[in-house]
Write a protein that holds these residues in place. Sequence first.
Motif, mmCIF file in Angstrom:
data_model
loop_
_atom_site.group_PDB
_atom_site.id
_atom_site.type_symbol
_atom_site.label_atom_id
_atom_site.label_comp_id
_atom_site.label_asym_id
_atom_site.label_seq_id
_atom_site.Cartn_x
_atom_site.Cartn_y
_atom_site.Cartn_z
ATOM 1 N N VAL A 4 74.252 136.409 -5.882
ATOM 2 C CA VAL A 4 74.810 136.625 -4.320
ATOM 3 C C VAL A 4 75.630 135.944 -3.694
ATOM 4 C CG1 VAL A 4 72.622 138.276 -3.733
ATOM 5 C CG2 VAL A 4 72.705 135.698 -3.382
ATOM 6 N N PRO A 5 77.056 136.216 -2.976
ATOM 7 C CA PRO A 5 77.958 135.471 -2.538
ATOM 8 C C PRO A 5 77.591 134.669 -1.091
ATOM 9 C CG PRO A 5 78.399 137.546 -2.010
ATOM 10 C CD PRO A 5 77.019 137.692 -2.732
ATOM 11 N N VAL A 6 76.377 135.132 -0.560
ATOM 12 C CA VAL A 6 76.294 134.732 0.796
ATOM 13 C C VAL A 6 74.830 134.120 0.894
ATOM 14 C CG1 VAL A 6 76.529 135.062 3.318
ATOM 15 C CG2 VAL A 6 78.170 135.951 1.759
ATOM 16 N N GLY A 7 74.966 133.003 1.630
ATOM 17 C CA GLY A 7 73.580 132.438 2.101
ATOM 18 C C GLY A 7 73.561 131.963 3.363
ATOM 19 N N ARG A 8 72.445 131.222 3.907
ATOM 20 C CA ARG A 8 72.491 130.654 4.992
ATOM 21 C C ARG A 8 71.919 129.133 4.997
ATOM 22 N NH1 ARG A 8 70.591 134.299 4.003
ATOM 23 N NH2 ARG A 8 70.783 136.456 4.733
ATOM 24 N N VAL A 9 72.786 128.074 5.332
ATOM 25 C CA VAL A 9 72.375 126.763 5.361
ATOM 26 C C VAL A 9 71.777 126.405 6.593
ATOM 27 C CG1 VAL A 9 74.652 125.880 6.192
ATOM 28 C CG2 VAL A 9 73.015 124.403 4.842
ATOM 29 N N VAL A 10 70.407 125.826 6.571
ATOM 30 C CA VAL A 10 69.685 125.563 7.710
ATOM 31 C C VAL A 10 69.834 123.981 7.975
ATOM 32 C CG1 VAL A 10 67.267 125.610 8.562
ATOM 33 C CG2 VAL A 10 68.289 127.173 7.226
ATOM 34 N N TYR A 11 69.854 123.481 9.077
ATOM 35 C CA TYR A 11 70.238 122.086 9.289
ATOM 36 C C TYR A 11 69.775 121.855 10.738
ATOM 37 C CZ TYR A 11 74.864 123.686 11.230
ATOM 38 O OH TYR A 11 75.676 124.005 11.887
ATOM 39 N N THR A 12 69.983 120.455 10.945
ATOM 40 C CA THR A 12 69.841 120.199 12.678
ATOM 41 C C THR A 12 70.940 119.814 13.303
ATOM 42 O OG1 THR A 12 67.580 119.346 11.897
ATOM 43 C CG2 THR A 12 68.437 118.469 14.172
ATOM 44 N N SER A 13 71.220 120.494 14.485
ATOM 45 C CA SER A 13 72.727 120.205 15.243
ATOM 46 C C SER A 13 72.154 119.704 16.618
ATOM 47 C CB SER A 13 73.339 121.254 15.161
ATOM 48 O OG SER A 13 74.516 121.144 16.100
ATOM 49 N N LYS A 14 72.528 118.470 16.954
ATOM 50 C CA LYS A 14 72.197 118.142 18.384
ATOM 51 C C LYS A 14 70.546 118.212 18.596
ATOM 52 C CE LYS A 14 76.586 119.063 19.802
ATOM 53 N NZ LYS A 14 77.532 119.930 20.801
ATOM 54 N N ALA A 15 69.657 117.894 17.881
ATOM 55 C CA ALA A 15 68.285 117.862 17.581
ATOM 56 C C ALA A 15 67.706 119.414 17.819
ATOM 57 C CB ALA A 15 67.753 117.046 18.984
ATOM 58 N N LEU A 16 68.507 120.332 17.585
ATOM 59 C CA LEU A 16 67.964 121.466 17.601
ATOM 60 C C LEU A 16 68.053 122.152 16.214
ATOM 61 C CD1 LEU A 16 69.300 123.115 20.888
ATOM 62 C CD2 LEU A 16 67.016 122.518 20.269
ATOM 63 N N PRO A 17 67.525 123.130 15.648
ATOM 64 C CA PRO A 17 67.540 123.823 14.243
ATOM 65 C C PRO A 17 68.884 124.829 14.538
ATOM 66 C CG PRO A 17 65.625 124.943 15.581
ATOM 67 C CD PRO A 17 66.252 123.669 16.090
ATOM 68 N N ALA A 18 69.651 124.740 13.304
ATOM 69 C CA ALA A 18 70.771 125.602 13.300
ATOM 70 C C ALA A 18 70.895 126.502 11.761
ATOM 71 C CB ALA A 18 71.967 124.636 13.349
ATOM 72 N N ILE A 19 71.389 127.433 11.834
ATOM 73 C CA ILE A 19 71.519 128.360 10.860
ATOM 74 C C ILE A 19 72.829 128.890 10.640
ATOM 75 C CG2 ILE A 19 70.582 130.418 9.440
ATOM 76 C CD1 ILE A 19 67.979 129.887 10.905
ATOM 77 N N LEU A 20 73.477 128.733 9.530
ATOM 78 C CA LEU A 20 74.853 129.214 9.568
ATOM 79 C C LEU A 20 75.063 129.926 8.026
ATOM 80 C CD1 LEU A 20 77.755 129.068 10.540
ATOM 81 C CD2 LEU A 20 77.914 126.935 9.286
ATOM 82 N N PRO A 21 75.391 131.197 8.350
ATOM 83 C CA PRO A 21 75.905 131.995 7.139
ATOM 84 C C PRO A 21 76.906 131.540 6.537
ATOM 85 C CG PRO A 21 76.534 133.308 8.947
ATOM 86 C CD PRO A 21 75.862 131.940 9.444
ATOM 87 N N VAL A 22 77.018 131.307 5.277
ATOM 88 C CA VAL A 22 78.159 130.555 4.333
ATOM 89 C C VAL A 22 78.312 131.499 2.933
ATOM 90 C CG1 VAL A 22 78.138 128.436 5.271
ATOM 91 C CG2 VAL A 22 76.684 128.785 3.424
ATOM 92 N N ASN A 23 79.397 131.401 2.375
ATOM 93 C CA ASN A 23 79.561 131.716 1.153
ATOM 94 C C ASN A 23 79.532 130.579 0.176
ATOM 95 O OD1 ASN A 23 82.340 131.301 2.342
ATOM 96 N ND2 ASN A 23 82.701 131.584 0.062
ATOM 97 N N PHE A 24 79.036 130.654 -0.896
ATOM 98 C CA PHE A 24 78.637 129.650 -2.002
ATOM 99 C C PHE A 24 78.660 130.048 -3.164
ATOM 100 C CE2 PHE A 24 74.890 132.172 -2.035
ATOM 101 C CZ PHE A 24 74.327 131.991 -3.218
#
Length: 140
Positions: free
Chosen positions: A22-42
């Motif tokens: 598959v060409p797209v996934g989601r990176v899950v990280y912390t941004s300003k002490a809150l959870p963040a999820i960003l779709p990215v190609n990889f």
Amino acid sequence: MVHNDGFRALDRQECLRLLAKVPVGRVVYTSKALPAILPVNFCLGTDFSVLLRTSSGSDLVHAVDGVVVAFEADEFDAAARSGWSVVVTGRATVVTDPSAHEALARTGPRSWLPLHDAVLVRIEPELVTGRELGRARAAD
């Protein structure tokens, strides 16, 4: 009575094989002490690390460099009620070594957007887990 909830655990090798499809996934990280999820190609590197290409000024680069993140990719068929999901957990690092950056720039992921100052982010696959969803089977 249902004996099987329809999920099957996937081993590491099968997870990595599915991720490569598959060409797209989601990176899950912390941004300003809150959870963040960003779709990215990889794409997967030769060492099975997850490789992302983004802009050097992106919030993602500043939030993930040197920290543990999760990366998730999946594929589902709603009509067949089947699919799979894989999660890679590991330390993300910006690729700074010039020779490694040059090699990965040639073979690594291509951004879907034009980038003038591309940065490569590598996620080390320390923990790789996955599940496959199939139809639940009822007891006889």
